[in-house]
Design a protein around this motif. Structure first.
Motif, short mmCIF file in Angstrom:
data_model
loop_
_atom_site.label_atom_id
_atom_site.label_comp_id
_atom_site.label_asym_id
_atom_site.label_seq_id
_atom_site.Cartn_x
_atom_site.Cartn_y
_atom_site.Cartn_z
N GLN A 287 39.35 124.52 -18.04
CA GLN A 287 39.15 125.94 -18.73
C GLN A 287 39.96 126.43 -19.81
O GLN A 287 39.59 126.90 -20.77
N PHE A 288 41.26 125.84 -19.42
CA PHE A 288 42.31 126.24 -20.79
C PHE A 288 42.02 125.57 -22.10
O PHE A 288 41.87 126.09 -23.19
N THR A 289 41.74 124.43 -22.05
CA THR A 289 41.25 123.70 -23.42
C THR A 289 40.01 124.18 -24.08
O THR A 289 40.09 124.37 -25.12
N ALA A 290 38.94 124.44 -22.93
CA ALA A 290 37.64 125.08 -23.67
C ALA A 290 37.87 126.25 -24.37
O ALA A 290 37.58 126.55 -25.44
N ALA A 291 38.70 127.20 -23.77
CA ALA A 291 38.90 128.58 -24.12
C ALA A 291 39.87 128.17 -25.57
O ALA A 291 39.60 129.04 -26.36
N LEU A 292 40.70 127.48 -25.37
CA LEU A 292 41.85 127.41 -26.67
C LEU A 292 40.78 126.87 -27.86
O LEU A 292 41.05 127.41 -28.90
N ALA A 293 40.11 125.88 -27.56
CA ALA A 293 39.03 125.29 -28.74
C ALA A 293 38.43 126.15 -29.09
O ALA A 293 38.07 126.41 -30.42
N ILE A 294 37.50 127.05 -28.45
CA ILE A 294 36.50 127.92 -28.84
C ILE A 294 37.19 129.04 -29.41
O ILE A 294 36.89 129.56 -30.61
N THR A 295 38.19 129.67 -29.06
CA THR A 295 38.99 130.82 -29.79
C THR A 295 39.42 130.58 -31.05
O THR A 295 39.53 131.22 -31.86
N ALA A 296 40.13 129.34 -31.04
CA ALA A 296 40.92 128.80 -32.33
C ALA A 296 39.84 128.73 -33.46
O ALA A 296 39.72 129.22 -34.32
N GLY B 82 42.02 121.02 -29.32
CA GLY B 82 41.56 121.49 -28.04
C GLY B 82 40.42 120.98 -27.63
O GLY B 82 40.26 120.53 -26.38
N ALA B 83 39.47 120.70 -28.70
CA ALA B 83 38.16 120.08 -28.29
C ALA B 83 38.44 118.65 -27.91
O ALA B 83 37.71 118.19 -26.81
N VAL B 84 39.21 117.76 -28.58
CA VAL B 84 39.35 116.30 -28.20
C VAL B 84 40.15 116.54 -26.71
O VAL B 84 39.80 115.62 -25.86
N ALA B 85 41.23 117.41 -26.68
CA ALA B 85 41.58 117.25 -25.02
C ALA B 85 40.64 117.63 -24.15
O ALA B 85 40.88 117.39 -23.00
N PHE B 86 39.88 118.80 -24.35
CA PHE B 86 38.95 119.16 -23.64
C PHE B 86 38.04 117.94 -23.01
O PHE B 86 37.61 117.78 -21.76
N VAL B 87 37.46 117.12 -24.04
CA VAL B 87 36.73 116.05 -23.67
C VAL B 87 37.55 114.84 -22.66
O VAL B 87 37.16 114.30 -21.72
N LEU B 88 38.71 114.60 -23.12
CA LEU B 88 39.56 113.80 -22.31
C LEU B 88 39.72 114.30 -20.93
O LEU B 88 39.58 113.43 -19.87
N VAL B 89 40.33 115.68 -20.78
CA VAL B 89 40.30 116.31 -19.46
C VAL B 89 39.04 116.11 -18.76
O VAL B 89 39.27 116.01 -17.40
N GLU B 90 38.04 116.39 -19.13
CA GLU B 90 36.76 116.69 -18.59
C GLU B 90 36.47 115.04 -18.06
O GLU B 90 36.03 114.99 -16.80
#
Length: 512
Positions: A189-198, A226-234
């Motif tokens: 949730q954090f990385t997705a919100a960060l990537a989209i907001t930025a 943030g997008a790369v982090a989201f993919v890795l986290v998911e």
């Protein structure tokens, strides 16, 4: 209740956009402050849709649905009482949070209540019709109110609508959750919100200032990280917010990409068209609303019939076909000018709405039906998130293109109109520094009519470029649909690695 929820969620989208000139005059807002009146709504909606879908799956969709209604009503109340543009931003942000909660939850409620995918298409058609009804009625309501009362009263209707819907939902809805042991995915949730907001912030500010501005470059770099982090986290999560295996389904991948690409072009086009009605044709808010109604009314009328048509015609034909018609309509508008009549515009705008009618309902139904029943909320949230990101980026990208092209063309049109010397330099400097909209407020004495004529011609150059770009983006979305939706792909159960009831091969023509 799903139809009521999506109506409340989408009502502020067009009702506020056509009211921006009145808000600017009343609150003495700058152009950049005014842009954030709309963006304050879009940004939390785009950033938190995925999170809201997870909350509904874990804590109960009825609870999230009612929370979304409450936030929408509260946001409207804050905006109604806003003494400044900053407080208006807060109200819009609260309404955006409400919309983020309502969009995935309403579709998940339908999937829970109607597990049969063949029958579900009809109800998703009604859902899409309600969405288009909000977009259609918003400008008309605002235009009517602005002719008699102050701008703030455009925020009144969502308040009783939200309260009434909450009271009905308390009695009529049963709660539901996603089967299994799904948990909240806080890193996702954090990385997705960060990537989209930025990303959205970087594109909006880059269009308003410069993409080489340090703050913009930091924002866009943060979006990539943030997008790369989201993919890795998911990929590492045992209970991901967006299961990346969903993209193994060609139908889900196609509809997600189509949602983002097409809404980027189309929402950007609506933004440019609204400016054309106001700056070039000098129409009132209500007159502009009637013209925009030509686009939204056709999908409103055709939403339910298209939902039934999905039982007989495959989405791999409906969606690319609708996008091709939409692209043709956009290209047909590239010869409009300041004197284009309503009759000449009407059939082209209606053709645009006709094409959209065959995209919105099948796109949503296919995304939800292409995955297992228990992942319907996740699929709906994912599809809506990509759609809103595209919708948020559209005005920023196409607005920047329009402004840049118009400013570049303005000196030539001033010369053609006989405006030269110091006056031409003053007009060009104002356009470059404050934007083309600021030129319309200049008092240049006898030169004013010629300057305004040159400004209209320069704006039309930018508008025609935006129309071509929007048409190309729509063609790209059609190509994605033709490439991926034509493949039968896997059944929804295979995507999940298990079995799902009534799983049918994607793209089989049954509405899946």
């Amino acid at each position: 209740m799903a139809c009521v929820g999506v109506f409340v969620a989408y009502l502020p989208v067009t009702s506020v956009s056509v009211s921006l000139p009145a808000i600017q005059r009343a609150l003495d807002a700058s152009t950049s402050q005014l842009s954030w009146v709309s963006d304050a709504f879009v940004l939390p909606m785009a950033a938190l849709i995925l999170t809201a879908g997870v909350f509904g799956d874990v804590h109960g969709r009825k609870k999230v649905y009612q929370a979304g209604l409450a936030l929408s009503g509260l946001g409207a109340l804050v905006a109604l009482c806003a003494p400044s543009v900053e407080v208006l931003w807060i109200g819009q942000a609260l309404a955006g949070l409400g919309a983020a909660a309502l969009l995935p939850t309403t579709l998940a409620l339908i999937s829970h209540a109607v597990p049969d995918p063949r029958e579900r298409g009809k109800f998703i058609g009604l859902w899409a019709t309600s969405l288009m009804a909000a977009l259609a009625l918003g400008p008309v309501i605002s235009g009517t109110l602005l002719g008699h009362v102050a701008w703030r009263w455009i925020f009144l209707l969502p308040i009783p609508a939200a309260l009434l819907a909450m009271a009905c939902a308390a009695k009529l809805l049963t709660d539901s959750r996603a089967p299994g042991s799904r948990r909240l995915d806080r890193p996702g949730q954090f990385t997705a919100a960060l990537a989209i907001t930025a990303l959205v912030y970087g594109i909006i500010e880059g269009g308003a200032t410069s993409f080489t501005d340090p703050a913009v470059m930091v924002a866009l770099s943060t979006a990539v990280v943030g997008a790369v982090a989201f993919v890795l986290v998911e990929r590492a999560s045992s209970s991901p917010m967006l299961d990346l295996t969903l993209f193994r389904s060609p139908a889900f991948t196609a509809t997600t990409l189509i949602a983002m690409i097409s809404f980027l072009g189309l929402i950007g086009f609506f933004f440019a068209l609204s400016l054309y009605f106001g700056m070039v044709q000098q129409l009132s808010t209500l007159d502009a609303a009637w013209r925009l109604l030509m686009v939204t009314m056709v999908p409103l009328v055709l939403g339910a019939p298209v939902g039934r048509l999905m039982h007989r015609v495959s989405p791999r034909l409906l969606i690319p076909g609708g996008l091709l018609v939409t692209s043709a309509a956009l290209l047909s508008l590239t010869d409009i000018d300041a004197d284009t009549s309503f009759g000449s515009l009407a059939w082209r705008l209606a053709l645009l709405g006709f094409g959209l009618a065959f995209v919105i309902t099948p796109m949503t139904a296919t995304a939800v039906s292409a995955v297992p029943f228990q992942q319907a909320g996740m699929a709906a949230a994912g599809n809506n998130a990509f759609r809103q990101v595209g919708g948020a980026l559209g005005p920023a990208i196409l607005g920047a293109l329009l402004s840049t092209r118009a400013v570049d063309a303005l000196p030539g049109h001033l010369a053609d109109a006989g405006v030269t010397g110091r006056t031409a330099q003053q007009v060009t400097a104002v356009a470059e520094h404050d934007g083309i909209g600021a030129v319309g407020g200049l008092d240049l004495g006898a030169d004013t009519p010629r300057v305004l004529g040159a400004l209209s011609e320069a704006f039309l150059d930018g508008l025609h470029l935006c129309l071509v770009v929007a048409a190309v983006l729509t063609l790209l979305a059609a190509a994605v649909g033709a490439l991926l939706l034509r493949r039968p792909g896997r059944t929804a159960s295979v995507v999940a690695g298990g079995s799902a009831p009534s799983a049918v091969p994607v793209g089989s023509g049954t509405g899946e």
